[in-house]
Design a protein around this motif. Structure first.
Motif, PDB file in Angstrom:
ATOM      1  N   PRO A  47       0.825  -1.195   0.134  1.00 19.06           N
ATOM      2  CA  PRO A  47       0.078  -0.085  -0.108  1.00 19.06           C
ATOM      3  C   PRO A  47       0.980   1.189  -0.011  1.00 19.06           C
ATOM      4  N   LEU A  48       2.125   1.225   0.748  1.00 17.29           N
ATOM      5  CA  LEU A  48       2.927   2.495   0.660  1.00 17.29           C
ATOM      6  C   LEU A  48       3.360   2.828  -0.787  1.00 17.29           C
ATOM      7  N   LEU A  49       3.854   1.809  -1.421  1.00 15.26           N
ATOM      8  CA  LEU A  49       4.085   2.015  -2.950  1.00 15.26           C
ATOM      9  C   LEU A  49       2.986   2.485  -3.597  1.00 15.26           C
ATOM     10  N   GLY A  50       1.795   1.645  -3.488  1.00 15.37           N
ATOM     11  CA  GLY A  50       0.765   2.228  -4.447  1.00 15.37           C
ATOM     12  C   GLY A  50       0.233   3.402  -3.966  1.00 15.37           C
ATOM     13  N   SER A  51       0.185   4.180  -2.645  1.00 17.22           N
ATOM     14  CA  SER A  51       0.028   5.503  -2.550  1.00 17.22           C
ATOM     15  C   SER A  51       0.984   6.332  -3.083  1.00 17.22           C
ATOM     16  N   LEU A  52       2.195   6.002  -2.921  1.00 18.34           N
ATOM     17  CA  LEU A  52       2.974   6.891  -3.547  1.00 18.34           C
ATOM     18  C   LEU A  52       2.955   6.923  -5.079  1.00 18.34           C
ATOM     19  N   LEU A  53       2.727   5.892  -5.861  1.00 21.84           N
ATOM     20  CA  LEU A  53       2.561   5.928  -7.205  1.00 21.84           C
ATOM     21  C   LEU A  53       1.509   6.970  -7.707  1.00 21.84           C
ATOM     22  N   VAL A  54       0.258   6.663  -6.745  1.00 24.46           N
ATOM     23  CA  VAL A  54      -0.781   7.415  -7.328  1.00 24.46           C
ATOM     24  C   VAL A  54      -0.419   8.983  -6.817  1.00 24.46           C
ATOM     25  N   GLY A  55       0.000   9.320  -5.855  1.00 24.08           N
ATOM     26  CA  GLY A  55       0.257  10.660  -5.476  1.00 24.08           C
ATOM     27  C   GLY A  55       1.229  11.424  -6.250  1.00 24.08           C
ATOM     28  N   LEU A  56       2.342  10.736  -6.845  1.00 27.31           N
ATOM     29  CA  LEU A  56       3.226  11.258  -7.659  1.00 27.31           C
ATOM     30  C   LEU A  56       2.792  11.184  -9.058  1.00 27.31           C
ATOM     31  N   THR A  57       1.909  10.356  -9.474  1.00 33.01           N
ATOM     32  CA  THR A  57       1.285  10.295 -10.907  1.00 33.01           C
ATOM     33  C   THR A  57       0.470  11.522 -10.980  1.00 33.01           C
ATOM     34  N   PHE A  58      -0.543  11.749 -10.032  1.00 39.75           N
ATOM     35  CA  PHE A  58      -1.273  12.917  -9.797  1.00 39.75           C
ATOM     36  C   PHE A  58      -0.666  14.222  -9.938  1.00 39.75           C
ATOM     37  N   LEU A  59       0.376  14.237  -9.236  1.00 38.10           N
ATOM     38  CA  LEU A  59       1.312  15.299  -9.365  1.00 38.10           C
ATOM     39  C   LEU A  59       1.951  15.836 -10.615  1.00 38.10           C
ATOM     40  N   LEU A  60       2.281  14.656 -11.529  1.00 35.82           N
ATOM     41  CA  LEU A  60       2.889  15.081 -12.822  1.00 35.82           C
ATOM     42  C   LEU A  60       1.661  15.042 -13.836  1.00 35.82           C
ATOM     43  N   SER A  61       0.891  14.572 -13.871  1.00 35.10           N
ATOM     44  CA  SER A  61      -0.242  14.499 -14.838  1.00 35.10           C
ATOM     45  C   SER A  61      -1.247  15.276 -14.700  1.00 35.10           C
ATOM     46  N   ARG A  62      -1.745  16.066 -13.355  1.00 37.43           N
ATOM     47  CA  ARG A  62      -2.987  16.729 -13.296  1.00 37.43           C
ATOM     48  C   ARG A  62      -2.570  17.960 -12.651  1.00 37.43           C
ATOM     49  N   THR A  63      -1.479  18.438 -12.635  1.00 38.74           N
ATOM     50  CA  THR A  63      -1.094  19.661 -11.871  1.00 38.74           C
ATOM     51  C   THR A  63      -0.310  20.632 -12.957  1.00 38.74           C
ATOM     52  N   ALA A  64      -0.241  21.889 -12.749  1.00 36.39           N
ATOM     53  CA  ALA A  64       0.493  22.713 -13.356  1.00 36.39           C
ATOM     54  C   ALA A  64       1.906  22.492 -13.229  1.00 36.39           C
ATOM     55  N   TYR A  65       2.222  22.251 -11.965  1.00 33.00           N
ATOM     56  CA  TYR A  65       3.690  21.752 -11.653  1.00 33.00           C
ATOM     57  C   TYR A  65       4.177  20.604 -12.454  1.00 33.00           C
ATOM     58  N   GLY A  66       3.317  19.699 -12.726  1.00 32.10           N
ATOM     59  CA  GLY A  66       3.657  18.711 -13.494  1.00 32.10           C
ATOM     60  C   GLY A  66       3.924  18.954 -14.978  1.00 32.10           C
ATOM     61  N   ARG A  67       3.105  19.874 -15.533  1.00 33.09           N
ATOM     62  CA  ARG A  67       3.341  20.422 -16.684  1.00 33.09           C
ATOM     63  C   ARG A  67       4.352  21.134 -17.022  1.00 33.09           C
ATOM     64  N   HIS A  68       4.741  21.879 -16.040  1.00 32.02           N
ATOM     65  CA  HIS A  68       5.989  22.665 -16.120  1.00 32.02           C
ATOM     66  C   HIS A  68       7.202  21.643 -16.062  1.00 32.02           C
ATOM     67  N   VAL A  69       7.229  20.712 -15.415  1.00 36.02           N
ATOM     68  CA  VAL A  69       8.369  19.777 -15.390  1.00 36.02           C
ATOM     69  C   VAL A  69       8.556  19.229 -16.677  1.00 36.02           C
ATOM     70  N   TYR A  70       7.224  18.619 -17.434  1.00 37.67           N
ATOM     71  CA  TYR A  70       7.537  18.400 -18.864  1.00 37.67           C
ATOM     72  C   TYR A  70       7.933  19.257 -19.766  1.00 37.67           C
ATOM     73  N   ALA A  71       7.421  20.643 -19.653  1.00 36.64           N
ATOM     74  CA  ALA A  71       8.041  21.738 -20.570  1.00 36.64           C
ATOM     75  C   ALA A  71       9.442  21.932 -20.306  1.00 36.64           C
ATOM     76  N   VAL A  72      10.099  21.900 -19.277  1.00 32.10           N
ATOM     77  CA  VAL A  72      11.402  22.358 -19.013  1.00 32.10           C
ATOM     78  C   VAL A  72      12.276  20.985 -19.733  1.00 32.10           C
ATOM     79  N   GLY A  73      11.750  19.890 -19.310  1.00 31.98           N
ATOM     80  CA  GLY A  73      12.448  18.862 -19.916  1.00 31.98           C
ATOM     81  C   GLY A  73      12.346  18.774 -21.514  1.00 31.98           C
ATOM     82  N   GLY A  74      11.273  19.174 -22.031  1.00 27.32           N
ATOM     83  CA  GLY A  74      11.117  19.097 -23.405  1.00 27.32           C
ATOM     84  C   GLY A  74      11.899  20.148 -24.324  1.00 27.32           C
ATOM     85  N   ASN A  75      12.030  21.179 -23.778  1.00 29.35           N
ATOM     86  CA  ASN A  75      12.863  22.547 -24.365  1.00 29.35           C
ATOM     87  C   ASN A  75      12.658  23.670 -23.125  1.00 29.35           C
ATOM     88  N   ARG A  76      13.827  23.717 -22.521  1.00 29.54           N
ATOM     89  CA  ARG A  76      14.216  24.633 -21.283  1.00 29.54           C
ATOM     90  C   ARG A  76      14.053  26.053 -21.726  1.00 29.54           C
TER      91      ARG A  76
END
Length: 420
Positions: free
Chosen positions: A266-295
């Protein structure tokens, strides 16, 4: 006499046909041809490896060995989850393994040598991880030292820090029951089923709400039948996993019962869900991908690139701290080798094997889980075959090289087809 303008009949608006399973499958094939392989190589590799080891060693498929895969691979998967964030912005953290060891040493020092409560020691270990990431990120971003050099220096320095924290490299026991339980205790069978039901229910609600919202706004969405198939597939997968984990694994159940889901799952699952939400459903996540794609493009779009680059190191080292706590739980102790040896190599390999690109801009937290599963299966299967450490390292290295080669080839294919 005025003449009325001639009315030209309007063409009927084109009606977009509703999405179907066939169109969805054709779109998936088109993405594959365009170089977007996703998690397919990792899934195929996992299937091949499991089939191979189960044929050579039938005890690979036993309930006991299935539970062992979770406890053996948890530390690597947790560190790999954090490394995904750093890799997404095109950086690397070579110190994540020993950073986890330093955090574990802080935990053991406070618990055993200073007699602090487990929750104080745990918070201190997590804070140490965050501080490490903040310092590394500052040196890379503000000072301008390449991440390879900074984290390589930290890789060397953290080994010395560990020796200082645990008094010259002695083995420091970790006996706090809540910490030890993470890797050495199991949930009651009924609780395991409840965890699976909550996971499936949450996933179903998220998928159906997303489908409804996108359909209501006229956006392209997956067919409802595909969404239902995903939910059903997850339910079947988790149901089968919980059933196997709830089987009796003890040689003599009358003396001691050994059944149920490991607490670390359950610890692994909770962190997987939380971090996935952070990357895929928040502005912060979109900014991480944007910086990685073209700084530079991200900077011109108003994104605080420096803040994003520092933050990914904080996330990475914080996850390394969680991995260090889990490692201390597994062995009920901390020594100079905690977080060392092949932990970092396996964690980086897990992220890359799962599908995260070494070039930045492409990857998911789920990649760390899939790649970690591949690494755990190789390590576990080679152990069942009594293979030497040399053979195991060569085999794992070849798998990592293959994954990196697939990443390079798919990026070249994507660039050629204009899908980059």
């Amino acid at each position: 006499m005025t003449t009325q303008p001639k009315t030209v009949p309007r063409e009927p608006a084109a009606v977009t046909p509703p999405p179907s399973i066939g169109s969805h499958f054709r779109g998936y094939l088109a993405r594959l041809r365009g170089g977007d392989m996703g998690a397919l190589p990792a899934l195929l590799g996992l299937l091949v490896l499991c089939t191979f080891f189960s044929v050579i060693r039938p005890n690979f498929l036993t309930a006991g060995n299935f539970a062992n895969l979770f406890t053996q691979g948890a530390t690597v998967v947790l560190i790999a989850m954090g490394l995904v964030f750093v890799l997404l912005v095109g950086e690397i953290d070579l110190s994540a393994g020993f950073a986890s060891g330093v955090c574990a040493a802080v935990l053991a020092n406070l618990l055993t040598l200073q007699g602090q409560p487990w929750y104080v020691a745990t918070l201190a270990a997590l804070a140490t991880g965050a501080l490490i990431g903040l310092v590394l990120g500052f040196l890379v971003t503000k000072v301008g030292i390449p991440s390879f050099v900074v984290t390589l220096a930290a890789f060397l320095a953290f080994q010395g820090v560990m020796l200082l924290l645990i008094k010259g490299g002695t083995n420091v026991p970790v006996q706090a029951a809540p910490i030890v339980a993470i890797e050495n205790r199991y949930l009651p069978p009924l609780v395991g089923w409840l965890v699976a039901a909550v996971a499936v229910g949450g996933y179903a609600a998220a998928q159906l709400l997303r489908h409804r919202d996108r359909s209501a706004r006229g956006l392209v969405t997956d067919p409802l039948s595909v969404v239902l198939l995903r939910i059903g597939g997850l339910a079947a997968l988790l149901g089968a996993g919980v059933h196997v984990l709830n089987l009796e694994r003890s040689l003599n159940a009358l003396i001691s019962s050994n059944r149920g889901m490991p607490v670390v799952v359950p610890l692994l699952g909770s962190l997987l869900v939380g971090l996935t939400f952070l990357l895929s459903r928040t502005a912060y996540g979109r900014h991480v991908y944007a910086v990685g794609g073209n700084r530079e493009a991200a900077r011109r779009a108003g994104i605080d690139v420096d803040r994003i680059r520092i933050s990914v190191f904080v996330v990475c080292s914080s996850m390394a701290a969680v991995g260090g706590i889990v490692a201390a739980s597994r062995f009920s102790s901390v020594d100079a080798n905690t977080g060392g040896s092949d932990v970092l190599l396996y964690a980086v390999g897990a992220a890359v094997i799962g599908g995260t690109s070494l070039f930045g801009g492409k990857g998911r937290v789920m990649d760390a889980v899939l790649g970690g599963a591949v690494v755990a299966v190789i390590d576990n299967g080679m152990g069942l075959l009594d293979a030497s450490s040399g053979v195991k390292y060569v085999f794992t290295g070849l798998v990592l090289l293959l994954a990196a080669g697939v990443d390079a080839l798919t990026r070249r294919r994507a660039a050629a087809t204009g899908n980059r």
